[in-house]
Design a protein around this motif. Sequence first.
Motif, PDB file in Angstrom:
ATOM      1  N   LEU A  12       0.832  -1.210   0.000  1.00 32.98           N
ATOM      2  CA  LEU A  12       0.000   0.000   0.000  1.00 32.98           C
ATOM      3  C   LEU A  12       0.866   1.259   0.000  1.00 32.98           C
ATOM      4  N   THR A  13       1.939   1.247   0.788  1.00 31.40           N
ATOM      5  CA  THR A  13       2.824   2.417   0.857  1.00 31.40           C
ATOM      6  C   THR A  13       3.504   2.674  -0.481  1.00 31.40           C
ATOM      7  N   VAL A  14       4.017   1.612  -1.112  1.00 30.19           N
ATOM      8  CA  VAL A  14       4.699   1.779  -2.390  1.00 30.19           C
ATOM      9  C   VAL A  14       3.741   2.259  -3.465  1.00 30.19           C
ATOM     10  N   VAL A  15       2.563   1.628  -3.543  1.00 34.51           N
ATOM     11  CA  VAL A  15       1.575   2.024  -4.556  1.00 34.51           C
ATOM     12  C   VAL A  15       1.125   3.459  -4.325  1.00 34.51           C
ATOM     13  N   SER A  16       0.937   3.858  -3.063  1.00 30.61           N
ATOM     14  CA  SER A  16       0.519   5.230  -2.770  1.00 30.61           C
ATOM     15  C   SER A  16       1.583   6.233  -3.163  1.00 30.61           C
ATOM     16  N   MET A  17       2.852   5.879  -2.947  1.00 31.15           N
ATOM     17  CA  MET A  17       3.936   6.767  -3.351  1.00 31.15           C
ATOM     18  C   MET A  17       3.980   6.929  -4.868  1.00 31.15           C
ATOM     19  N   ILE A  18       3.813   5.800  -5.593  1.00 28.00           N
ATOM     20  CA  ILE A  18       3.823   5.879  -7.058  1.00 28.00           C
ATOM     21  C   ILE A  18       2.664   6.742  -7.551  1.00 28.00           C
ATOM     22  N   ASN A  19       1.483   6.529  -6.965  1.00 30.20           N
ATOM     23  CA  ASN A  19       0.338   7.350  -7.355  1.00 30.20           C
ATOM     24  C   ASN A  19       0.556   8.815  -7.008  1.00 30.20           C
ATOM     25  N   GLY A  20       1.211   9.068  -5.888  1.00 30.29           N
ATOM     26  CA  GLY A  20       1.501  10.449  -5.517  1.00 30.29           C
ATOM     27  C   GLY A  20       2.425  11.121  -6.516  1.00 30.29           C
ATOM     28  N   ILE A  21       3.441  10.365  -6.978  1.00 27.74           N
ATOM     29  CA  ILE A  21       4.365  10.918  -7.974  1.00 27.74           C
ATOM     30  C   ILE A  21       3.632  11.210  -9.281  1.00 27.74           C
ATOM     31  N   VAL A  22       2.782  10.263  -9.718  1.00 24.20           N
ATOM     32  CA  VAL A  22       2.040  10.455 -10.973  1.00 24.20           C
ATOM     33  C   VAL A  22       1.101  11.649 -10.864  1.00 24.20           C
ATOM     34  N   ILE A  23       0.382  11.747  -9.750  1.00 23.37           N
ATOM     35  CA  ILE A  23      -0.560  12.857  -9.564  1.00 23.37           C
ATOM     36  C   ILE A  23       0.188  14.184  -9.512  1.00 23.37           C
ATOM     37  N   THR A  24       1.331  14.198  -8.824  1.00 28.34           N
ATOM     38  CA  THR A  24       2.128  15.427  -8.756  1.00 28.34           C
ATOM     39  C   THR A  24       2.574  15.861 -10.147  1.00 28.34           C
ATOM     40  N   TYR A  25       3.011  14.888 -10.943  1.00 31.01           N
ATOM     41  CA  TYR A  25       3.460  15.202 -12.300  1.00 31.01           C
ATOM     42  C   TYR A  25       2.315  15.753 -13.142  1.00 31.01           C
TER      43      TYR A  25
END
Length: 546
Positions: free
Chosen positions: A268-281
Motif C-alpha cells: 500500500l505504501t509503495v503504490v501510494s507513493m507511485i500514485n503520488g508521484i504520478v498525480i504530482t506530475y
Amino acid sequence: MNRLHPFSAVVYALRYGLLWLWVPFFLVTALAGTVAAVSIAWLPVVTALGFLFGAAYGIVYYYRFEYGITPDTFDVASGVVARRSREIPYRRIQNVDVRQGVLQRVLGLAVVTVETAGGGNSEAALQLVSKSEADRLQHQIRRRTAGVDADDPDRATSEASEDGRPLDDEPLDEQPSRVDRTPETPPASETRPRREPTEPSRKRLFALDSRELLLYSLTTLRPAALAAVGFLFFFATDTILDFLVTLSQPFGGPQDLQTGDTQSYGVLTVVSMINGIVITYLVSVAYTFATYYDFRLGRVDEDFVYERGLLQRYSGSIPAEKVQSVTITDNPLQRLIDYAGLWVETAGYGPDSSGGSQSAVPMARAAHVHRFAENLTHVETPAFASPSPIARRRYLVRYSLIAAVVVAAALALAQVAPLERWYLAAVVFAAVPPAAHLRYVHLGYYVGEDHLVIRRGFWRRRTTVIPYFRIQTVSTRRSVFQRRLGIASLVVDTASSRTLFWDTPTIYDVDLEDARGAHRTGRKRLQSALRERARADDAGFSVDFT
C-alpha cells in the motif's frame, strides 16, 4: 487622486464582512459555556451584526483608498482608522504587473501590483481597476521610470499636468524649455492642441508556440504542484484512503486499513507513493500549461514586456536597465531534447517571485537561448574552467556517506519490521560514482572581460551571466573539509532576491589560489566597469536580442 473601480467596494465589503462575522461567533461560543447570561442562541444575530459591521468597514475602506501619479512618485493612501500614505519614487519601481482572473476578464477588471527594489513583496496593490485604467497606469509608470533612469529630471514633469495625467507625447528635445520661452513666444500648449500619448509600438521578441508549451509542461516539475499534492495527502479523507487501498489490492495490498499485515501495508505504501508521484506530475503539467499559455515577450522602448496565462492572465514589464543577471536553465529531460530556458532577475525581484514571472524565454531550442543570452548581455562565448580535481573525490566521499546512511536506515528498519533482505539497500552505492562525476562535470566558471559566468547544478542546471557592475558582494567561503583540502567556494551576490529554489550564484570547490585570483579580478573589473558605465551611460543589457 483616483479611486478604485466601484466593484472594489463590493469585494472589500464581502472580504471584511466574512472576516468580522467570525469574531462574535467565536466570542459567543467561548462565553456561552462559562457565562450564564450568554446564550448560544445569539449566534445568528451576532454573526449577522458582525458581517454588517465588516461590510460597512469594507465600504469605508474603499472610499478612503486613493492613488495617483505625480511627476516624481506614485502615491497610494489607504486605511480607515490608521491612515497610511506611501510615496513610491519611480527610480525604485522594478515592475508593474497587471493580473486578471477569469471573472475579472469577463467584467473588464484587473489587479495592478507595483514591485520595488528590496524584496519580492508588492509595495502597492490596486484591487480591481478597469482594464483600460490598468493599462494606463502600467504605461505611464513605465514612461516615468524610463525618464528617471535616463537621468532626465525634466522628463517626468514635462509629461504631467497638475493631476498627474500626460499632456503631450513629443520627445523632450522638441519641446521648448521654460528658460528659452519669452513673452513674445507663447507656450507650446497654446499653439497646438493637447493630445493623450499613445502606447509606444511593441516589438515582438519571442512567443511560446503550442509545441514548445507542451514540451515545457511535460519536462518541468513545478514546486507548487508538489506542495499542493502534499497538502492533499496530509489532509487525506476516508474517500481518498479507500481509493488508495483499492488501487493497491491488485498488487497484494490490504482489503482495508484494519485487517492488513506488514507485507500488504508495504505494498500500500509503495503504490501510494507511485500514485503520488504520478498525480504530482500531472498537476505540474496542468499548472505549467495554464501558467505559460500564450506566453509572449515583447519590447517597448527600453523595457521587456510579457503576457501569459490561461485562467489567470498576467502582463508586466521588466526594465532592461534594472536587470541584475541572466540565467540559462535546463534539466536532464530538456538537455536530452536540446532545449533550455532563459530567466532574468531584477533588484529585489527574482524568478518565480509572487509578483509575476521573470522568464524571458520559458523554453526554446538551446542554441537559440544561448544566442539570446549572448545578444542580451553582449557576453563573449564562455570557456568554462572546472573546479579542482580534488573536488571529485570530495563528492565521492559525500555521496558514499549518504549511501551508508540509507543502508543503516534499512538495517534499523529490519530490527523492528520483518525486512529480511535489508542488505539489498546497498545497491545505492552503485549510484555514488556517476552521481559524483555528474556533479563535478556540470560545475564551471568563466571570468570574462565584462561578465562573470557561473554554471552549477545537474537536475536543474543554471548558467548565470553577471555583469561586473551588478555585483554587490563577493565572498570566499571555506568549510572545515575545504580548508583541509586547500579549496574554497566563491559566492557572488547581486541585488536580486532569492527564493527557496533559487540560490545565490556560487563557484564551488576551486583551488584556494584560483578563488583568490577570481576574487581579486572580479573586484578590479567591477571598479573598471563602473567607471566605464558612468562615462558611457550604458544600461549593460540590450532589449533587442532577437
